[in-house]
Enzyme design. Structure first.
Site, PDB file in Angstrom:
ATOM      1  CB  THR A   1       4.530  -7.362   1.052  1.00 24.16           C
ATOM      2  OG1 THR A   1       3.284  -6.968   0.441  1.00 24.16           O
ATOM      3  CG2 THR A   1       4.351  -8.711   1.715  1.00 24.16           C
ATOM      4  CD  GLU A   2       5.667  -3.847  -3.271  1.00 18.86           C
ATOM      5  OE1 GLU A   2       5.253  -2.782  -3.770  1.00 18.86           O
ATOM      6  OE2 GLU A   2       5.865  -4.864  -3.950  1.00 18.86           O
ATOM      7  CG  ASN A   3       3.835   1.950   3.737  1.00 20.57           C
ATOM      8  OD1 ASN A   3       4.295   2.453   4.755  1.00 20.57           O
ATOM      9  ND2 ASN A   3       2.905   2.567   3.022  1.00 20.57           N
TER      10      ASN A   3
ATOM     11  CG  HIS B   1      -1.702   1.270   1.374  1.00 20.03           C
ATOM     12  ND1 HIS B   1      -2.819   1.538   0.620  1.00 20.03           N
ATOM     13  CD2 HIS B   1      -1.521   2.361   2.174  1.00 20.03           C
ATOM     14  CE1 HIS B   1      -3.302   2.737   0.956  1.00 20.03           C
ATOM     15  NE2 HIS B   1      -2.524   3.252   1.885  1.00 20.03           N
TER      16      HIS B   1
END
EC number: 3.2.1.21
Length: 476
Positions: A319-321, A252
């Site tokens: 997992t992604e930010n 996100h």
């Protein structure tokens, strides 16, 4: 990545590191029966061992958009269901050679963007523009490939390796422009279902979201097609796909306001046409210098709560930010990234208090690196990489020091201490900026030295040879 980069991970005090294996690096043709690159296996094996020696848990992604070219040329890539079988073979190889040490597996990273940019807009490989059809077909086969890999791990490897297999899905939060307008509320819900639900719903509920089936089916009929452009799962496939995730990986970055807009079916098939909505941004949101990324922390908490209620309280790994570089800002004093980190991490902590089962958080990313069609211009790293220098030296940004403090404290202790982290990080980055500013001069001096020393040595040898020849002639 090398030993120096693992030292940077230790410097950050991270508990884990997420990285991707390259399918074509391990299987050059994409087919396990053809050839296995033992050097590739050795490289990744040594890297995993080095992480573990540093007490860093490897979180390994099997596929982050780099499909072996022969599979695209010979079979049409993800347009062909056979690619799912080849992916399953590749996954099995990875489980076999790395699974004794890797306990967290991600099958696919952000498949929605992969299919949209690869088969709808053509911005990414394989560069196809099969509007309104190609992306749905590719996604269908990717979901099957994910399920095959999960079942393979579950039946063959889980008993001895005791690991987890999940998928990582990226989605921005969609907020209705007018919360009192039912059409805007429906449009925002539709946005999330076409974004996150497209992949998550089959995995957690056994089929595509009803709104996707209804919308795409209706528009397909209006466009004169006998069957929907959205492929259908058989009853057997629904049972096979449902429940194939030990955790939900969630990426996100930002938020959009959503309002309804009806696109006539006669405009032709497209993902945008099927959704019947418009994405907007608030001009007051902090602009991070990217055309798409605005800092809207509250959207993160809402997305996490949505995922929790929508998919039955799954374990969630963020997992992604992260935030890319604001081009006109000082390279190492990335104060805007500190504000982004603080805001988004805080909203995640609130989501945990709400009851969301969040197991871990991974920032994007350790280093500045290649960002697909943006090349090296978008810098997300905690460490600045000087790409113009042959040795690619790394320099810590202010956010690296700040992030280390968040990790060490496992959150935010009190406002005064958090503010001291901020000030200290900016002091340190000012010093590092001076070092970075001197880098071109140092590189130039190194280049001159590399040219000058061999040249002088060569001249010395030539002069010595000439003198020796004159000496020998004089004696003769």
């Amino acid at each position: 990545m090398d030993g120096e980069d693992i030292a940077l991970l230790r410097e950050l005090h991270v508990s884990h590191y997420r990285f991707s294996l390259s399918w074509p690096r391990l299987l050059p043709t994409g087919v396990r029966a053809d050839q296995v690159n033992e050097k590739g296996i050795k490289f990744y094996s040594e890297f995993i061992d080095a992480l573990l020696r540093s007490n860093i848990t490897p979180v390994v992604t099997l596929h982050h958009w780099d499909l072996p070219q022969p599979l695209q040329v010979k079979y049409g890539g993800w347009q062909n269901v056979s690619t799912a079988d080849y992916f399953s073979d590749y996954a099995n190889l990875c489980f076999e050679v790395f699974g004794d040490r890797v306990k967290h597996w991600v099958t696919f990273s952000d498949p929605r963007t992969m299919v949209e940019k690869g088969y709808e807009t053509g911005y990414h490989a394989p560069g196809l523009k099969l509007r309104g059809t190609g992306l749905y077909r590719a996604a269908h086969h990717i979901i099957k490939a994910h399920a095959q890999a999960w079942h393979s791990y579950n039946s063959t490897w889980r008993g001895k390796q005791q690991g987890l297999v999940g998928i990582s899905l990226n989605c921005d939060w969609g907020e209705p422009v007018d919360i009192s307008n039912p059409k805007d509320v429906e449009a925002a819900e539709r946005y999330l279902q076409f974004c996150l639900g497209w992949f998550a719903n089959p995995i957690y509920a056994g089929d595509y979201p009803q709104v996707m089936k209804d919308r795409i089916g209706r528009k397909s009929a209006e466009q004169g097609l006998d069957t929907s452009r959205l492929p259908a799962f058989s009853l057997q496939e629904k049972r096979y796909v449902k429940g194939t995730s030990d955790f939900l990986g969630l990426g996100h970055f930002t938020t959009r306001y959503i309002t309804e807009r009806n696109y006539p079916s006669r405009q032709g098939p497209s993902y945008q046409n099927d959704r019947d909505l418009v994405e907007l941004v608030d001009p007051n949101w902090p602009d991070l210098g990217s055309q798409w990324l605005y800092s809207v922390p509250w959207g993160f908490r809402r997305l996490l709560n949505f995922a929790q209620t929508q998919y039955g309280d799954p374990p969630i790994y963020v997992t992604e930010n992260g935030a890319s570089q604001k081009s006109h800002c000082t390279q190492l004093c990335d104060e805007w990234r500190i504000h982004y980190l603080k805001g988004y991490t805080n909203e995640m902590l609130k989501a945990i208090k709400d009851g969301v089962n969040i197991k871990g958080y991974t920032a994007w990313s350790l280093l500045d690196k290649f960002e697909w069609e943006k090349g090296y211009s978008d810098r997300y790293g905690f460490y600045y990489v000087e790409f113009n220098n042959r040795n690619k030296p790394r320099y810590p940004k202010a956010s690296a020091q700040y992030y280390t403090k968040i990790i060490t404290a496992n959150g935010f202790p009190n406002p005064r201490e958090v503010e001291s982290w901020h000030l200290k990080a900016l002091e340190t980055c000012s010093i590092n900026n001076q070092v970075l500013a001197a880098e071109p001069l140092l590189s130039h001096m190194q280049m001159v030295t590399e040219i000058l020393v061999p040249t002088v040595c060569t001249l010395c040898v030539l002069i010595a040879a000439v003198l020796l020849m004159l000496l020998l002639r004089g004696q003769s």
